[in-house]
Design a protein around this motif. Structure first.
Motif, PDB file in Angstrom:
ATOM      1  N   ASP A 148     -16.852  78.097  26.886  1.00 23.78           N
ATOM      2  CA  ASP A 148     -15.917  77.305  26.245  1.00 23.78           C
ATOM      3  C   ASP A 148     -14.704  77.978  25.293  1.00 23.78           C
ATOM      4  O   ASP A 148     -14.129  77.436  24.849  1.00 23.78           O
ATOM      5  N   GLY A 149     -15.028  79.439  25.522  1.00 20.50           N
ATOM      6  CA  GLY A 149     -14.137  80.471  24.944  1.00 20.50           C
ATOM      7  C   GLY A 149     -14.534  80.919  23.520  1.00 20.50           C
ATOM      8  O   GLY A 149     -13.668  82.114  23.048  1.00 20.50           O
ATOM      9  N   ARG A 150     -15.545  80.324  23.023  1.00 19.80           N
ATOM     10  CA  ARG A 150     -16.107  81.023  21.719  1.00 19.80           C
ATOM     11  C   ARG A 150     -16.218  82.477  21.965  1.00 19.80           C
ATOM     12  O   ARG A 150     -17.126  82.692  23.091  1.00 19.80           O
ATOM     13  N   GLU A 151     -16.233  83.332  21.099  1.00 19.43           N
ATOM     14  CA  GLU A 151     -16.635  84.490  21.222  1.00 19.43           C
ATOM     15  C   GLU A 151     -17.852  84.870  20.068  1.00 19.43           C
ATOM     16  O   GLU A 151     -17.544  84.744  18.742  1.00 19.43           O
ATOM     17  N   LEU A 152     -19.023  85.222  20.106  1.00 16.23           N
ATOM     18  CA  LEU A 152     -20.154  85.310  19.422  1.00 16.23           C
ATOM     19  C   LEU A 152     -20.105  86.805  18.951  1.00 16.23           C
ATOM     20  O   LEU A 152     -20.127  87.741  20.042  1.00 16.23           O
ATOM     21  N   THR A 153     -20.189  87.195  18.004  1.00 19.34           N
ATOM     22  CA  THR A 153     -20.316  88.654  17.596  1.00 19.34           C
ATOM     23  C   THR A 153     -21.597  89.322  17.327  1.00 19.34           C
ATOM     24  O   THR A 153     -22.520  88.554  16.953  1.00 19.34           O
ATOM     25  N   ALA A 154     -21.638  90.407  17.919  1.00 21.45           N
ATOM     26  CA  ALA A 154     -23.074  91.088  17.994  1.00 21.45           C
ATOM     27  C   ALA A 154     -23.482  91.418  16.414  1.00 21.45           C
ATOM     28  O   ALA A 154     -22.735  91.788  15.574  1.00 21.45           O
ATOM     29  N   ASN A 155     -24.762  91.062  16.342  1.00 27.29           N
ATOM     30  CA  ASN A 155     -25.329  91.420  15.206  1.00 27.29           C
ATOM     31  C   ASN A 155     -25.963  92.831  14.844  1.00 27.29           C
ATOM     32  O   ASN A 155     -25.856  93.168  13.705  1.00 27.29           O
ATOM     33  N   LEU A 156     -26.680  93.492  15.770  1.00 25.69           N
ATOM     34  CA  LEU A 156     -27.275  94.449  15.896  1.00 25.69           C
ATOM     35  C   LEU A 156     -26.890  95.524  16.844  1.00 25.69           C
ATOM     36  O   LEU A 156     -26.383  95.266  17.726  1.00 25.69           O
ATOM     37  N   LYS A 157     -26.759  96.752  16.537  1.00 24.14           N
ATOM     38  CA  LYS A 157     -26.737  97.949  17.319  1.00 24.14           C
ATOM     39  C   LYS A 157     -27.797  98.482  17.847  1.00 24.14           C
ATOM     40  O   LYS A 157     -28.787  98.644  17.296  1.00 24.14           O
ATOM     41  N   LYS A 158     -27.601  98.764  19.058  1.00 22.82           N
ATOM     42  CA  LYS A 158     -29.091  99.281  19.702  1.00 22.82           C
ATOM     43  C   LYS A 158     -29.185 100.755  19.107  1.00 22.82           C
ATOM     44  O   LYS A 158     -28.232 101.541  18.689  1.00 22.82           O
ATOM     45  N   LEU A 196     -27.578  89.458  19.437  1.00 28.25           N
ATOM     46  CA  LEU A 196     -26.820  89.731  20.273  1.00 28.25           C
ATOM     47  C   LEU A 196     -26.965  91.343  19.965  1.00 28.25           C
ATOM     48  O   LEU A 196     -26.706  91.601  18.794  1.00 28.25           O
ATOM     49  N   GLU A 197     -26.490  91.963  20.924  1.00 30.64           N
ATOM     50  CA  GLU A 197     -26.551  93.574  20.692  1.00 30.64           C
ATOM     51  C   GLU A 197     -24.937  94.066  21.362  1.00 30.64           C
ATOM     52  O   GLU A 197     -24.500  94.830  20.889  1.00 30.64           O
ATOM     53  N   LYS A 198     -24.104  93.115  21.998  1.00 29.53           N
ATOM     54  CA  LYS A 198     -22.971  93.121  22.092  1.00 29.53           C
ATOM     55  C   LYS A 198     -22.167  91.867  22.000  1.00 29.53           C
ATOM     56  O   LYS A 198     -23.024  90.859  22.167  1.00 29.53           O
ATOM     57  N   ASN A 199     -20.843  91.980  21.890  1.00 30.89           N
ATOM     58  CA  ASN A 199     -20.197  90.505  21.472  1.00 30.89           C
ATOM     59  C   ASN A 199     -20.432  89.483  22.905  1.00 30.89           C
ATOM     60  O   ASN A 199     -20.221  90.406  24.006  1.00 30.89           O
ATOM     61  N   MET A 200     -20.493  88.465  22.884  1.00 29.54           N
ATOM     62  CA  MET A 200     -20.561  87.590  23.899  1.00 29.54           C
ATOM     63  C   MET A 200     -19.562  86.294  24.045  1.00 29.54           C
ATOM     64  O   MET A 200     -19.269  85.819  23.065  1.00 29.54           O
ATOM     65  N   ARG A 201     -18.760  86.099  24.898  1.00 32.11           N
ATOM     66  CA  ARG A 201     -17.925  85.223  25.247  1.00 32.11           C
ATOM     67  C   ARG A 201     -18.484  83.910  26.043  1.00 32.11           C
ATOM     68  O   ARG A 201     -19.215  84.140  27.120  1.00 32.11           O
ATOM     69  N   LEU A 202     -18.535  82.964  25.425  1.00 30.16           N
ATOM     70  CA  LEU A 202     -19.197  81.639  25.946  1.00 30.16           C
ATOM     71  C   LEU A 202     -18.096  80.833  26.756  1.00 30.16           C
ATOM     72  O   LEU A 202     -16.951  81.268  26.742  1.00 30.16           O
TER      73      LEU A 202
END
Length: 129
Positions: A119-129, A111-117
């Motif tokens: 089901d409401g979960r938000e995954l945090t970005a791991n890497l910056k471009k 992930l390059e930016k946070n992602m909301r799934l």
């Protein structure tokens, strides 16, 4: 809420590809996806492809983010949480020609930016471009 494409069909196509059916899967963004996996996991391209395929097989309905239109085709976007130490962005479509289905337009990268799934979960970005 799930994507347009059945994950059972996606996983079946991945299994077919792993068993030698080269028409079951096509990496249209192969080099970008493989390069991303090679870069973050310090592996070779063969291992990177295996990790991508295994990641696709791990997807669950709860990992769905949204369906989107890209190049006049519906693509499903998923977030895979904490696979091999990273949160991943995954995108694909299934193309049908006659009775042949092919898993295509596969994007697979951290992930390059946070992602909301969905089901409401938000995954945090791991890497910056």
């Amino acid at each position: 809420m799930g994507g347009k494409y059945s994950l059972a069909v996606v996983k079946n196509l991945v299994d077919q590809y792993k068993q030698g059916n080269n028409t079951a899967l096509w990496f249209s963004a192969r080099s970008r996806s493989l390069d991303a996996v090679v870069k973050v996991l310090f592996c070779n391209e063969v291992d990177a492809e295996t990790k991508i395929l295994d990641g696709l097989l791990r997807l669950k309905e709860s990992d769905f983010c949204r369906s989107n239109i890209q190049w006049n085709t519906v693509v499903d976007e998923y977030g895979l949480e904490n696979y091999l130490g990273y949160n991943w962005y995954i995108k694909f479509t299934i193309e049908r020609q006659s009775s042949v289905e092919t898993l295509e337009q596969i994007s697979f990268h951290p992930l390059e930016k946070n992602m909301r799934l969905a089901d409401g979960r938000e995954l945090t970005a791991n890497l910056k471009k």
